[in-house]
Scaffold this motif. Structure first.
Motif, PDB file in Angstrom:
ATOM      1  N   ALA A  62      33.993  17.018  12.867  1.00 46.06           N
ATOM      2  CA  ALA A  62      33.760  16.121  14.000  1.00 46.06           C
ATOM      3  C   ALA A  62      32.320  16.215  14.485  1.00 46.06           C
ATOM      4  CB  ALA A  62      34.727  16.442  15.134  1.00 46.06           C
ATOM      5  N   GLN A  63      31.784  17.432  14.566  1.00 41.55           N
ATOM      6  CA  GLN A  63      30.408  17.609  15.023  1.00 41.55           C
ATOM      7  C   GLN A  63      29.419  17.043  14.013  1.00 41.55           C
ATOM      8  OE1 GLN A  63      30.933  21.885  15.512  1.00 41.55           O
ATOM      9  NE2 GLN A  63      30.569  21.696  17.717  1.00 41.55           N
ATOM     10  N   PHE A  64      29.665  17.281  12.732  1.00 39.84           N
ATOM     11  CA  PHE A  64      28.764  16.754  11.715  1.00 39.84           C
ATOM     12  C   PHE A  64      28.835  15.239  11.664  1.00 39.84           C
ATOM     13  CE2 PHE A  64      26.932  16.245   7.450  1.00 39.84           C
ATOM     14  CZ  PHE A  64      25.875  17.144   7.509  1.00 39.84           C
ATOM     15  N   SER A  65      30.016  14.677  11.898  1.00 42.52           N
ATOM     16  CA  SER A  65      30.160  13.216  11.940  1.00 42.52           C
ATOM     17  C   SER A  65      29.298  12.617  13.039  1.00 42.52           C
ATOM     18  CB  SER A  65      31.628  12.841  12.169  1.00 42.52           C
ATOM     19  OG  SER A  65      32.430  13.211  11.079  1.00 42.52           O
ATOM     20  N   ALA A  66      29.242  13.293  14.195  1.00 37.01           N
ATOM     21  CA  ALA A  66      28.423  12.801  15.302  1.00 37.01           C
ATOM     22  C   ALA A  66      26.947  12.809  14.921  1.00 37.01           C
ATOM     23  CB  ALA A  66      28.661  13.663  16.541  1.00 37.01           C
ATOM     24  N   PHE A  67      26.524  13.851  14.211  1.00 36.00           N
ATOM     25  CA  PHE A  67      25.141  13.942  13.740  1.00 36.00           C
ATOM     26  C   PHE A  67      24.816  12.796  12.784  1.00 36.00           C
ATOM     27  CE2 PHE A  67      22.999  15.804   9.841  1.00 36.00           C
ATOM     28  CZ  PHE A  67      21.692  15.597  10.267  1.00 36.00           C
ATOM     29  N   VAL A  68      25.693  12.541  11.828  1.00 43.50           N
ATOM     30  CA  VAL A  68      25.461  11.473  10.853  1.00 43.50           C
ATOM     31  C   VAL A  68      25.455  10.103  11.539  1.00 43.50           C
ATOM     32  CG1 VAL A  68      26.419  10.302   8.832  1.00 43.50           C
ATOM     33  CG2 VAL A  68      26.329  12.805   8.910  1.00 43.50           C
ATOM     34  N   ALA A  69      26.366   9.914  12.495  1.00 44.29           N
ATOM     35  CA  ALA A  69      26.417   8.639  13.214  1.00 44.29           C
ATOM     36  C   ALA A  69      25.140   8.390  14.005  1.00 44.29           C
ATOM     37  CB  ALA A  69      27.630   8.619  14.145  1.00 44.29           C
ATOM     38  N   ALA A  70      24.564   9.471  14.548  1.00 39.30           N
ATOM     39  CA  ALA A  70      23.363   9.332  15.375  1.00 39.30           C
ATOM     40  C   ALA A  70      22.095   9.166  14.554  1.00 39.30           C
ATOM     41  CB  ALA A  70      23.232  10.557  16.288  1.00 39.30           C
ATOM     42  N   THR A  71      22.081   9.692  13.334  1.00 43.59           N
ATOM     43  CA  THR A  71      20.838   9.738  12.564  1.00 43.59           C
ATOM     44  C   THR A  71      20.879   8.949  11.259  1.00 43.59           C
ATOM     45  OG1 THR A  71      21.523  11.740  11.377  1.00 43.59           O
ATOM     46  CG2 THR A  71      20.366  12.050  13.477  1.00 43.59           C
ATOM     47  N   GLY A  72      22.079   8.658  10.752  1.00 44.72           N
ATOM     48  CA  GLY A  72      22.180   8.013   9.448  1.00 44.72           C
ATOM     49  C   GLY A  72      21.912   8.964   8.298  1.00 44.72           C
ATOM     50  N   TYR A  73      21.961  10.254   8.553  1.00 43.04           N
ATOM     51  CA  TYR A  73      21.627  11.251   7.536  1.00 43.04           C
ATOM     52  C   TYR A  73      22.577  11.152   6.337  1.00 43.04           C
ATOM     53  CZ  TYR A  73      20.411  15.728   5.438  1.00 43.04           C
ATOM     54  OH  TYR A  73      20.002  16.712   4.565  1.00 43.04           O
ATOM     55  N   VAL A  74      22.004  11.342   5.145  1.00 44.15           N
ATOM     56  CA  VAL A  74      22.769  11.353   3.897  1.00 44.15           C
ATOM     57  C   VAL A  74      22.615  12.728   3.261  1.00 44.15           C
ATOM     58  CG1 VAL A  74      23.054  10.318   1.612  1.00 44.15           C
ATOM     59  CG2 VAL A  74      22.406   8.881   3.556  1.00 44.15           C
ATOM     60  N   THR A  75      23.707  13.413   3.014  1.00 40.32           N
ATOM     61  CA  THR A  75      23.648  14.763   2.464  1.00 40.32           C
ATOM     62  C   THR A  75      23.239  14.744   0.996  1.00 40.32           C
ATOM     63  OG1 THR A  75      25.982  14.767   1.818  1.00 40.32           O
ATOM     64  CG2 THR A  75      25.457  15.548   4.045  1.00 40.32           C
ATOM     65  N   LEU A  76      22.812  15.909   0.512  1.00 40.88           N
ATOM     66  CA  LEU A  76      22.388  15.999  -0.877  1.00 40.88           C
ATOM     67  C   LEU A  76      23.522  15.654  -1.836  1.00 40.88           C
ATOM     68  CD1 LEU A  76      19.926  17.403   0.429  1.00 40.88           C
ATOM     69  CD2 LEU A  76      19.908  18.982  -1.519  1.00 40.88           C
ATOM     70  N   ALA A  77      24.754  16.026  -1.488  1.00 31.56           N
ATOM     71  CA  ALA A  77      25.891  15.735  -2.362  1.00 31.56           C
ATOM     72  C   ALA A  77      26.147  14.241  -2.484  1.00 31.56           C
ATOM     73  CB  ALA A  77      27.144  16.438  -1.845  1.00 31.56           C
ATOM     74  N   GLU A  78      25.612  13.454  -1.550  1.00 27.63           N
ATOM     75  CA  GLU A  78      25.805  12.006  -1.575  1.00 27.63           C
ATOM     76  C   GLU A  78      24.632  11.275  -2.223  1.00 27.63           C
ATOM     77  OE1 GLU A  78      28.050  10.831   2.395  1.00 27.63           O
ATOM     78  OE2 GLU A  78      26.465  12.303   2.820  1.00 27.63           O
ATOM     79  N   ARG A  79      23.622  12.014  -2.665  1.00 30.27           N
ATOM     80  CA  ARG A  79      22.442  11.413  -3.273  1.00 30.27           C
ATOM     81  C   ARG A  79      22.456  11.615  -4.788  1.00 30.27           C
ATOM     82  NH1 ARG A  79      17.833  14.276   0.560  1.00 30.27           N
ATOM     83  NH2 ARG A  79      19.062  14.253   2.508  1.00 30.27           N
ATOM     84  N   VAL A  80      21.812  10.716  -5.508  1.00 24.43           N
ATOM     85  CA  VAL A  80      21.657  10.871  -6.958  1.00 24.43           C
ATOM     86  C   VAL A  80      20.666  12.025  -7.202  1.00 24.43           C
ATOM     87  CG1 VAL A  80      20.903   9.801  -9.092  1.00 24.43           C
ATOM     88  CG2 VAL A  80      22.118   8.443  -7.371  1.00 24.43           C
ATOM     89  N   PRO A  81      21.045  13.032  -7.980  1.00 26.37           N
ATOM     90  CA  PRO A  81      20.138  14.157  -8.253  1.00 26.37           C
ATOM     91  C   PRO A  81      18.857  13.713  -8.938  1.00 26.37           C
ATOM     92  CG  PRO A  81      22.391  14.711  -8.873  1.00 26.37           C
ATOM     93  CD  PRO A  81      22.370  13.233  -8.588  1.00 26.37           C
ATOM     94  N   ASP A  82      17.765  14.383  -8.612  1.00 26.37           N
ATOM     95  CA  ASP A  82      16.459  14.081  -9.197  1.00 26.37           C
ATOM     96  C   ASP A  82      16.406  14.661 -10.617  1.00 26.37           C
ATOM     97  OD1 ASP A  82      13.827  13.787  -9.914  1.00 26.37           O
ATOM     98  OD2 ASP A  82      12.999  14.924  -8.225  1.00 26.37           O
ATOM     99  N   PRO A  83      16.248  13.833 -11.648  1.00 27.30           N
ATOM    100  CA  PRO A  83      16.222  14.338 -13.031  1.00 27.30           C
ATOM    101  C   PRO A  83      15.148  15.398 -13.258  1.00 27.30           C
ATOM    102  CG  PRO A  83      16.399  11.948 -12.998  1.00 27.30           C
ATOM    103  CD  PRO A  83      16.111  12.367 -11.587  1.00 27.30           C
ATOM    104  N   ALA A  84      14.037  15.304 -12.535  1.00 27.25           N
ATOM    105  CA  ALA A  84      12.955  16.264 -12.732  1.00 27.25           C
ATOM    106  C   ALA A  84      13.379  17.689 -12.361  1.00 27.25           C
ATOM    107  CB  ALA A  84      11.742  15.851 -11.908  1.00 27.25           C
ATOM    108  N   ARG A  85      14.357  17.806 -11.502  1.00 26.15           N
ATOM    109  CA  ARG A  85      14.806  19.136 -11.081  1.00 26.15           C
ATOM    110  C   ARG A  85      15.844  19.732 -12.026  1.00 26.15           C
ATOM    111  NH1 ARG A  85      13.645  20.524  -5.782  1.00 26.15           N
ATOM    112  NH2 ARG A  85      15.464  21.881  -5.720  1.00 26.15           N
TER     113      ARG A  85
END
Length: 322
Positions: A62-85
């Motif tokens: 619930a607390q993290f949901s409030a943070f995402v709702a306020a900022t639009g933050y996208v976690t690393l698990a939701e992003r396409v990994p960088d091939p260079a890494r």
């Protein structure tokens, strides 16, 4: 002032009340680490922390949901990994996702590869992968958060992540020379004191529901009033990982204080030289810690985690200066 003091009207300033959801942890000296269990916990050594404020419980969905709702933050698990890494990893495998506990159905359990799966689509919103959600888990600790995700939340909340020493001091709850956050026995009088492995030889489990997180606060608070310091989810700290604690004299700090952090380069995993991703210290154990596999349900226990990696049993809580 002299007159009012003589009449007994003078009072020392009251200690400021902790902000809502936080606990005031007094500073002090303690013995950090342990010589009795795993090599990375050694040597047990004198340490000291100043007073600070700490979240009473791990950050919840619930607390993290409030943070995402306020900022639009996208976690690393939701992003396409960088091939260079990730050199050498096929492009079709570089998809958003995270690690989920899923033991083999055939009962062959030879090591972690037999009970961990990288599940595309697994994230804090979908803790078991696509098809799962947070309904009924609003008060569970948020999981599938990488180090940067936890740090971003902490900054948004006007807080920070705890150092390893702060975390361990807080987990001990004022007890001296106790193996556990509640005393010297894992299950005093047969009572479960933390959300750890439910029973049966790891990774086999009894029942149809796979082990997972639990609502925070189901078990007793420790001596400082902190909940779920042990079990439920591992928690990120701000310190780089080292295979052993620095001895006080090597840390180069007066009064037995530990170094503020291990060197970033020293945190790299020598077993994976082609994957130069630094590691931070996790503390507290999780619902997967079992007496026959991982006795890390103790304040002194520690574990490395690559900063870009998330899983279904890693969360965090925040602190701030007192």
């Amino acid at each position: 002032m002299g007159f009012t003091r003589a009449l007994g009207f003078f009072r020392a300033p009251a200690q400021a009340q902790a902000p809502a959801g936080m606990v005031r942890v007094p500073g002090g000296a303690f013995t950090m680490g342990s010589n009795r269990f795993y090599p990375e916990e050694r040597p047990a050594h004198p340490a000291h922390v100043d007073g600070f404020l700490m979240d009473r419980a791990p950050v919840t969905n619930a607390q993290f949901s409030a943070f995402v709702a306020a900022t639009g933050y996208v976690t690393l698990a939701e992003r396409v990994p960088d091939p260079a890494r990730y050199p050498g990893v096929p492009a079709d495998r570089l998809v958003p996702g995270s690690l989920v506990f899923a033991p083999r159905a055939d009962g062959l359990h030879r090591g972690p590869a037999d009970w961990w799966r990288y599940v595309p689509g697994a994230s804090w919103r979908h803790p078991q992968g696509p098809g799962s959600d947070l309904v009924g888990r609003e008060d569970h600790p948020v999981v599938h958060v990488a180090y940067a995700d936890a740090a971003a939340y902490a900054a948004w909340a006007g807080k920070r992540l705890p150092s390893e020493a702060e975390w361990e001091f807080a987990a001990r709850g004022g007890l001296k020379a106790a193996e556990y956050a509640w005393g010297t026995e894992l299950s005093p009088s047969g009572r479960r004191m933390a959300h750890i492995w439910p029973g049966g030889p790891f990774p086999r489990h009894a029942g149809e529901i796979p082990p997972g997180t639990a609502a925070v606060g189901l078990y007793p608070a420790n001596g400082f009033g902190l909940l779920d310091m042990i079990g439920n989810v591992w928690e990120w700290t701000s310190d780089w990982y080292g295979t052993r604690h620095l001895a006080p004299e090597a840390a180069g700090e007066a009064g037995g204080k530990p170094a503020c952090c291990m060197a970033r380069a020293a945190s790299l995993d020598p077993a994976q030289p082609d994957l130069p991703i630094p590691r931070k210290v996790l503390k507290g154990g999780s619902f997967l810690c079992a007496p026959d596999f991982c006795q890390r349900y103790r304040p002194a226990a520690r574990q490395p985690q690559m900063i870009d990696s998330a899983s279904c049993h890693i969360g965090f809580r925040c602190v701030s200066d007192a």
